[in-house]
Design a protein around this motif. Structure first.
Motif, mmCIF file in Angstrom:
data_model
loop_
_atom_site.group_PDB
_atom_site.id
_atom_site.type_symbol
_atom_site.label_atom_id
_atom_site.label_comp_id
_atom_site.label_asym_id
_atom_site.label_seq_id
_atom_site.Cartn_x
_atom_site.Cartn_y
_atom_site.Cartn_z
ATOM 1 N N ASP A 192 0.857 -1.185 0.000
ATOM 2 C CA ASP A 192 0.000 0.000 0.000
ATOM 3 C C ASP A 192 0.893 1.235 0.000
ATOM 4 N N ILE A 193 0.888 1.960 -1.108
ATOM 5 C CA ILE A 193 1.724 3.151 -1.270
ATOM 6 C C ILE A 193 0.980 4.362 -0.717
ATOM 7 N N GLY A 194 1.643 5.153 0.119
ATOM 8 C CA GLY A 194 0.995 6.329 0.701
ATOM 9 C C GLY A 194 -0.160 5.921 1.584
ATOM 10 N N CYS A 195 0.154 5.122 2.600
ATOM 11 C CA CYS A 195 -0.855 4.344 3.334
ATOM 12 C C CYS A 195 -1.720 5.146 4.289
ATOM 13 N N MET B 32 1.922 -4.590 3.479
ATOM 14 C CA MET B 32 3.054 -3.740 3.827
ATOM 15 C C MET B 32 2.655 -2.304 3.483
ATOM 16 N N SER B 33 2.413 -1.505 4.504
ATOM 17 C CA SER B 33 1.990 -0.123 4.303
ATOM 18 C C SER B 33 3.201 0.797 4.419
ATOM 19 N N ALA C 254 -0.004 3.788 12.319
ATOM 20 C CA ALA C 254 -0.258 2.437 11.827
ATOM 21 C C ALA C 254 0.347 1.395 12.759
ATOM 22 N N LEU C 255 1.608 1.581 13.133
ATOM 23 C CA LEU C 255 2.279 0.608 13.999
ATOM 24 C C LEU C 255 1.685 0.605 15.402
ATOM 25 N N PRO D 7 1.343 -3.739 10.043
ATOM 26 C CA PRO D 7 2.663 -3.666 9.401
ATOM 27 C C PRO D 7 2.829 -2.353 8.641
ATOM 28 N N ALA D 8 3.920 -1.660 8.884
ATOM 29 C CA ALA D 8 4.163 -0.387 8.206
ATOM 30 C C ALA D 8 5.620 0.001 8.380
ATOM 31 N N MET D 9 6.136 0.791 7.454
ATOM 32 C CA MET D 9 7.475 1.348 7.577
ATOM 33 C C MET D 9 7.555 2.628 6.755
#
Length: 617
Positions: free
Chosen positions: A222-225, A242-243, A257-258, A263-265
């Motif tokens: 997910d781009i630009g989550c 994966m956000s 998000a975290l 899940p995000a980074m």
């Protein structure tokens, strides 16, 4: 007449029972058994103390044949033993805390550092890490009023405001219903810029085009989550997202998000490739992420093509999709949006993507399962060419090129490049195609299956030591040296998710295998900080990590980074050689962590030990 002793015949001499071989074996066996059972009455507190099997009464050849499978959790002490008790550590011996303004510090996404870099292609928003001599060697503080996050699944909808005290999103995105402040907590109702019906309604519409329930879609990018409401809703479909989003003016979207247990980074499409191998994701998604997809010769869409699995889906909503209904609210001219969509459609065709459907706010394209037809078309089209002599899986500070990443060759138009992937959940324990074809040196079908069984035993043992391991206390877990994902696979039935990290310079690139299994992860160089906010992981797992980096950088910096990203009530499991373990423990003690050293499942005679750090109480 007396008879001298030397006149006695051999047959008349008194018999010595110890010369009987059977009696000698019996005595030795009794001796070994006694020493073994006596050992139970004298607990072994130190590694240097003799065990029952080390008793001098027991011959070496018998000691080597005796083994034990019992490995009770015990605190081991490998340090020098003194006759005098040592005074407790003074305050000066502990590492200092960082100033308050570093509470939410992200070293490689520092807003002050990014001003030194070019803004073209948003390069200033990429990773720009400090030099080794600039590393922050202090302990990042918790914000005032920090509280243990809500347990999953409640954390999906709620977070304590004091944990992520950023009110800007509650104001700037109030109409879009991203997040609301309700007293001392934040509530995430599932709104979004393009989610006019709420995220569940949005995904329900998408499910009419993409088979989300079939098990063929497991990993999503997910781009630009935003605050990752899209990824949160996909979990109802057993899909792992994966956000990614950059650090931007909205403040801490990835941290939100975290904090929710998703899940995000931190990440952005800019100059360098995303830190993932080729053919990683079953679907990529952008909901008004404002990425200029057709700019720079289509560079960013070419990167999406690289990480999409053959037959994978690209889903786009927001400008220019359905522009006739929204051009006024977007404050754009119809001509401009129509031209933008035409360019987008043309670029997708040049990538040989097939447009599945455009329905309402959503448009869906599908990547081909192989490049047989595409290779023929590109000979005549004015289109990007195939990349030549480039590692498709390289994803660590590797610059993007305006070329199409070629798929593995196949013989038949109906074949899937790289092999067909099983549907979830069968794909988790099915031997990945990269292993079947021998693409990973030293990893075979047999070693893959053995690794699965090994990590099941290890995870079970962790649970016997860390009482909170299976009690729902942990949600966000990171495996800092993930191998082929066995640790994460062993946890799949628990309410956790695992960020599988593979060192970028590992001898074998196993991250591609991890994605083939339906798990997610990223490349990393642990001599640099990770792309996340402080206090975002509940448990860190490091198997052989410090031995790997011992000659590459100061392990002290790795431990400071672990302190930064670990939640205050989190835990750490470190497996390594006993010498390395004791070196690490000397540092963690100065960090005010309560660490305990234990044998590994290999037993007391193996040099591998485990350091457990448990702050859950």
């Amino acid at each position: 007449m007396a008879i001298s002793s030397n006149q006695l015949s051999p047959s008349s001499a008194p018999a010595n029972p110890l010369r009987n071989p059977l009696i000698r074996v019996l005595l030795i066996t009794i001796s070994c058994s006694l020493s073994y059972f006596l050992g139970f009455y004298k607990p072994i507190n130190h590694y240097s103390s003799p065990t029952p099997l080390q008793s001098p009464l027991c011959p070496l050849h018998l000691r080597n044949n005796l083994t034990t499978h019992r490995n009770p959790p015990q605190t081991l002490n490998f340090e020098t033993h003194h006759s005098l008790s040592l005074p407790p550590k003074t305050q000066e011996e502990f590492f200092p805390f960082c100033p308050r303004n570093f509470t939410n510090h992200c070293p490689c996404q520092d807003p002050f550092r990014e001003t030194q870099f070019n803004t073209s292609k948003f390069f200033h928003r990429e990773r720009h890490c400090p030099n080794a001599d600039e590393n922050l060697r202090c302990l990042v503080r918790d914000p005032d009023g920090y509280r243990r996050p809500f347990k999953w699944p409640k954390s999906r909808d709620y977070a304590w405001f004091n944990n992520v005290p950023f009110p800007r999103l509650t104001v700037s995105k109030k109409k879009q219903n991203w997040v609301r402040l309700e007293g001392d907590r934040l509530f995430f109702p599932g709104g979004g810029t393009s989610f006019t019906m709420g995220v569940k309604g949005y995904i329900s519409e998408m499910n009419r085009i993409v088979p989300l329930k079939s098990g063929s879609v497991r990993t999503v990018l997910d781009i630009g989550c935003g605050v990752a409401s899209f990824g949160a809703a996909l979990m109802d479909y057993n899909i792992l997202t994966m956000s990614i989003a950059p650090r931007d003016i909205h403040e801490a979207q990835v941290q939100f998000a975290l904090e929710r247990g998703l899940p995000a980074m931190l990440g952005i499409l800019s100059v360098h490739r995303l830190p993932y191998p080729s053919r990683s994701f079953d679907m990529a998604h952008c909901s008004r992420c404002l990425v200029p997809w057709t700019a720079y010769d289509g560079l960013f869409l070419l990167e999406i093509d690289r990480v999409l699995r053959p037959g994978g889906y690209w889903v786009l909503s927001g400008p220019p999709i359905n522009w006739r209904a929204h051009y006024k609210s977007w404050e754009r001219t119809p001509q401009n949006l129509e031209y933008e969509q035409q360019n987008l459609e043309d670029l997708a065709r040049k990538l040989c993507w097939k447009k599945i459907k455009e329905m309402g706010p959503i448009a869906v394209w599908q990547k081909p399962t192989n490049h047989i037809h595409c290779a023929q078309k590109l000979k005549t089209w004015k289109a990007p060419k195939f990349c030549v002599d480039v590692d498709p899986d390289a994803g660590w500070y590797k610059k993007m090129d305006a070329c199409i990443t070629p798929l593995p060759q196949v013989k038949n138009i109906r074949d899937v490049s790289g092999g067909t992937i099983e549907k979830w959940p069968r794909r988790l324990n099915t031997v990945p195609q990269r292993i079947r074809i021998g693409a990973i040196v030293g990893i075979t079908i047999r070693t893959f299956n053995e690794d699965n069984q090994l990590w099941k035993r290890r995870v079970s043992y962790y649970g016997s030591v860390l009482k909170s391991f299976f009690a729902g206390q942990y949600r966000n877990i990171m495996d800092m040296n993930a191998g082929i994902g066995g640790f994460a696979a062993a946890l799949v039935n628990y309410p956790v998710w695992v960020m599988n990290v593979v060192p970028f310079d590992a001898k074998n690139n196993t991250l591609a295998i991890i994605y083939e299994r339906g798990l997610i992860g990223t490349y990393m160089n642990w001599c640099e900080p990770f792309s996340t906010y402080p206090r975002t992981y509940d448990l860190l797992h490091a198997d052989g990590l410090f031995s790997r980096y011992n000659d590459k950088c100061d392990i002290l910096d790795i431990l400071f980074e672990m302190y930064r990203i670990l939640r205050p009530h989190g835990a750490i499991v470190i497996r390594d050689h006993v010498d390395t373990i004791m070196k690490v423990k000397g540092v963690t003690d100065r960090m005010r962590w309560n660490g305990k050293v234990s044998h590994s499942e290999r037993g007391p005679f193996h040099p591998e030990k485990i350091l457990f750090i448990d702050n859950s109480e």
